[in-house]
Motif scaffolding. Sequence first.
Motif, mmCIF file in Angstrom:
data_model
loop_
_atom_site.group_PDB
_atom_site.id
_atom_site.type_symbol
_atom_site.label_atom_id
_atom_site.label_comp_id
_atom_site.label_asym_id
_atom_site.label_seq_id
_atom_site.Cartn_x
_atom_site.Cartn_y
_atom_site.Cartn_z
ATOM 1 N N LYS A 77 0.830 -1.207 0.000
ATOM 2 C CA LYS A 77 0.000 0.000 0.000
ATOM 3 C C LYS A 77 0.865 1.258 0.000
ATOM 4 C CE LYS A 77 -3.943 -2.070 0.200
ATOM 5 N NZ LYS A 77 -4.882 -2.052 -0.900
ATOM 6 N N LEU A 78 1.966 1.244 0.736
ATOM 7 C CA LEU A 78 2.863 2.403 0.763
ATOM 8 C C LEU A 78 3.513 2.624 -0.599
ATOM 9 C CD1 LEU A 78 4.571 2.081 4.244
ATOM 10 C CD2 LEU A 78 2.918 3.796 3.510
ATOM 11 N N ASP A 79 3.858 1.556 -1.288
ATOM 12 C CA ASP A 79 4.419 1.693 -2.633
ATOM 13 C C ASP A 79 3.403 2.326 -3.578
ATOM 14 O OD1 ASP A 79 6.817 0.577 -1.844
ATOM 15 O OD2 ASP A 79 6.312 -1.441 -2.558
ATOM 16 N N GLN A 80 2.148 1.879 -3.489
ATOM 17 C CA GLN A 80 1.100 2.450 -4.327
ATOM 18 C C GLN A 80 0.872 3.921 -3.993
ATOM 19 O OE1 GLN A 80 -2.261 -0.074 -3.602
ATOM 20 N NE2 GLN A 80 -1.556 -1.683 -4.987
ATOM 21 N N LEU A 81 0.866 4.237 -2.711
ATOM 22 C CA LEU A 81 0.669 5.620 -2.283
ATOM 23 C C LEU A 81 1.797 6.510 -2.773
ATOM 24 C CD1 LEU A 81 -0.983 7.637 -0.643
ATOM 25 C CD2 LEU A 81 0.311 6.939 1.376
ATOM 26 N N SER A 82 3.011 6.034 -2.678
ATOM 27 C CA SER A 82 4.162 6.797 -3.144
ATOM 28 C C SER A 82 4.074 7.062 -4.646
ATOM 29 C CB SER A 82 5.447 6.041 -2.818
ATOM 30 O OG SER A 82 6.563 6.739 -3.279
ATOM 31 N N GLU A 83 3.672 6.056 -5.406
ATOM 32 C CA GLU A 83 3.525 6.219 -6.852
ATOM 33 C C GLU A 83 2.445 7.246 -7.175
ATOM 34 O OE1 GLU A 83 2.089 3.529 -10.628
ATOM 35 O OE2 GLU A 83 3.165 2.527 -9.006
ATOM 36 N N CYS A 84 1.334 7.191 -6.462
ATOM 37 C CA CYS A 84 0.254 8.157 -6.692
ATOM 38 C C CYS A 84 0.695 9.575 -6.348
ATOM 39 C CB CYS A 84 -0.975 7.777 -5.871
ATOM 40 S SG CYS A 84 -1.826 6.320 -6.485
ATOM 41 N N ILE A 85 1.474 9.734 -5.304
ATOM 42 C CA ILE A 85 1.971 11.064 -4.930
ATOM 43 C C ILE A 85 2.880 11.617 -6.019
ATOM 44 C CG2 ILE A 85 3.478 12.282 -3.317
ATOM 45 C CD1 ILE A 85 2.255 10.518 -1.104
ATOM 46 N N HIS A 86 3.734 10.765 -6.587
ATOM 47 C CA HIS A 86 4.611 11.215 -7.663
ATOM 48 C C HIS A 86 3.795 11.614 -8.898
ATOM 49 C CE1 HIS A 86 8.408 10.506 -5.729
ATOM 50 N NE2 HIS A 86 8.054 9.266 -5.416
ATOM 51 N N GLU A 87 2.760 10.830 -9.208
ATOM 52 C CA GLU A 87 1.910 11.168 -10.346
ATOM 53 C C GLU A 87 1.166 12.477 -10.101
ATOM 54 O OE1 GLU A 87 -0.659 7.848 -11.030
ATOM 55 O OE2 GLU A 87 0.994 6.516 -11.570
ATOM 56 N N LEU A 88 0.688 12.675 -8.884
ATOM 57 C CA LEU A 88 -0.008 13.915 -8.546
ATOM 58 C C LEU A 88 0.932 15.113 -8.638
ATOM 59 C CD1 LEU A 88 -2.570 15.284 -7.562
ATOM 60 C CD2 LEU A 88 -1.861 14.764 -5.222
ATOM 61 N N THR A 89 2.148 14.948 -8.180
ATOM 62 C CA THR A 89 3.138 16.016 -8.263
ATOM 63 C C THR A 89 3.406 16.391 -9.715
ATOM 64 O OG1 THR A 89 4.173 15.239 -6.236
ATOM 65 C CG2 THR A 89 5.481 16.684 -7.613
ATOM 66 N N ALA A 90 3.543 15.367 -10.560
ATOM 67 C CA ALA A 90 3.777 15.635 -12.002
ATOM 68 C C ALA A 90 2.583 16.339 -12.611
ATOM 69 C CB ALA A 90 4.076 14.330 -12.720
ATOM 70 N N ALA A 91 1.378 15.943 -12.233
ATOM 71 C CA ALA A 91 0.178 16.577 -12.789
ATOM 72 C C ALA A 91 0.075 18.025 -12.357
ATOM 73 C CB ALA A 91 -1.065 15.807 -12.338
ATOM 74 N N ILE A 92 0.419 18.313 -11.122
ATOM 75 C CA ILE A 92 0.365 19.696 -10.613
ATOM 76 C C ILE A 92 1.415 20.552 -11.317
ATOM 77 C CG2 ILE A 92 0.804 21.132 -8.586
ATOM 78 C CD1 ILE A 92 -0.533 18.905 -6.916
ATOM 79 N N LYS A 93 2.604 19.996 -11.507
ATOM 80 C CA LYS A 93 3.664 20.745 -12.197
ATOM 81 C C LYS A 93 3.279 21.050 -13.639
ATOM 82 C CE LYS A 93 7.660 19.348 -9.505
ATOM 83 N NZ LYS A 93 8.941 18.619 -9.487
ATOM 84 N N SER A 94 2.562 20.127 -14.282
ATOM 85 C CA SER A 94 2.189 20.353 -15.688
ATOM 86 C C SER A 94 1.086 21.389 -15.840
ATOM 87 C CB SER A 94 1.753 19.029 -16.330
ATOM 88 O OG SER A 94 0.522 18.602 -15.796
#
Length: 47
Positions: free
Chosen positions: A28-45
Amino acid sequence: MEELFKQIANLGFPIVVTIFLLVRIENKLDQLSECIHELTAAIKSMK
Protein backbone atom coordinates in the motif's frame (compact mmCIF):
# COMPACT_ATOMS: atom_id res chain seq x y z
CA MET A 1 10.90 -29.65 25.32
CA GLU A 2 7.13 -29.47 25.75
CA GLU A 3 7.45 -25.91 27.07
CA LEU A 4 9.38 -24.93 23.94
CA PHE A 5 6.58 -26.21 21.71
CA LYS A 6 4.01 -24.30 23.76
CA GLN A 7 6.01 -21.08 23.37
CA ILE A 8 6.34 -21.59 19.61
CA ALA A 9 2.60 -22.24 19.33
CA ASN A 10 1.80 -19.12 21.36
CA LEU A 11 4.22 -16.87 19.49
CA GLY A 12 3.85 -18.32 16.00
CA PHE A 13 0.43 -16.87 15.25
CA PRO A 14 1.26 -13.26 16.18
CA ILE A 15 4.48 -13.45 14.19
CA VAL A 16 2.67 -14.70 11.09
CA VAL A 17 -0.02 -12.02 11.42
CA THR A 18 2.62 -9.32 11.87
CA ILE A 19 4.55 -10.43 8.78
CA PHE A 20 1.33 -10.59 6.75
CA LEU A 21 0.31 -7.08 7.79
CA LEU A 22 3.77 -5.64 7.13
CA VAL A 23 3.78 -7.06 3.61
CA ARG A 24 0.32 -5.63 2.93
CA ILE A 25 1.27 -2.23 4.32
CA GLU A 26 4.45 -2.20 2.24
CA ASN A 27 2.44 -2.74 -0.95
CA LYS A 28 0.00 0.00 0.00
CA LEU A 29 2.86 2.40 0.76
CA ASP A 30 4.42 1.69 -2.63
CA GLN A 31 1.10 2.45 -4.33
CA LEU A 32 0.67 5.62 -2.28
CA SER A 33 4.16 6.80 -3.14
CA GLU A 34 3.53 6.22 -6.85
CA CYS A 35 0.25 8.16 -6.69
CA ILE A 36 1.97 11.06 -4.93
CA HIS A 37 4.61 11.22 -7.66
CA GLU A 38 1.91 11.17 -10.35
CA LEU A 39 -0.01 13.92 -8.55
CA THR A 40 3.14 16.02 -8.26
CA ALA A 41 3.78 15.64 -12.00
CA ALA A 42 0.18 16.58 -12.79
CA ILE A 43 0.36 19.70 -10.61
CA LYS A 44 3.66 20.75 -12.20
CA SER A 45 2.19 20.35 -15.69
CA MET A 46 -0.70 22.66 -14.81
CA LYS A 47 1.61 25.61 -14.12
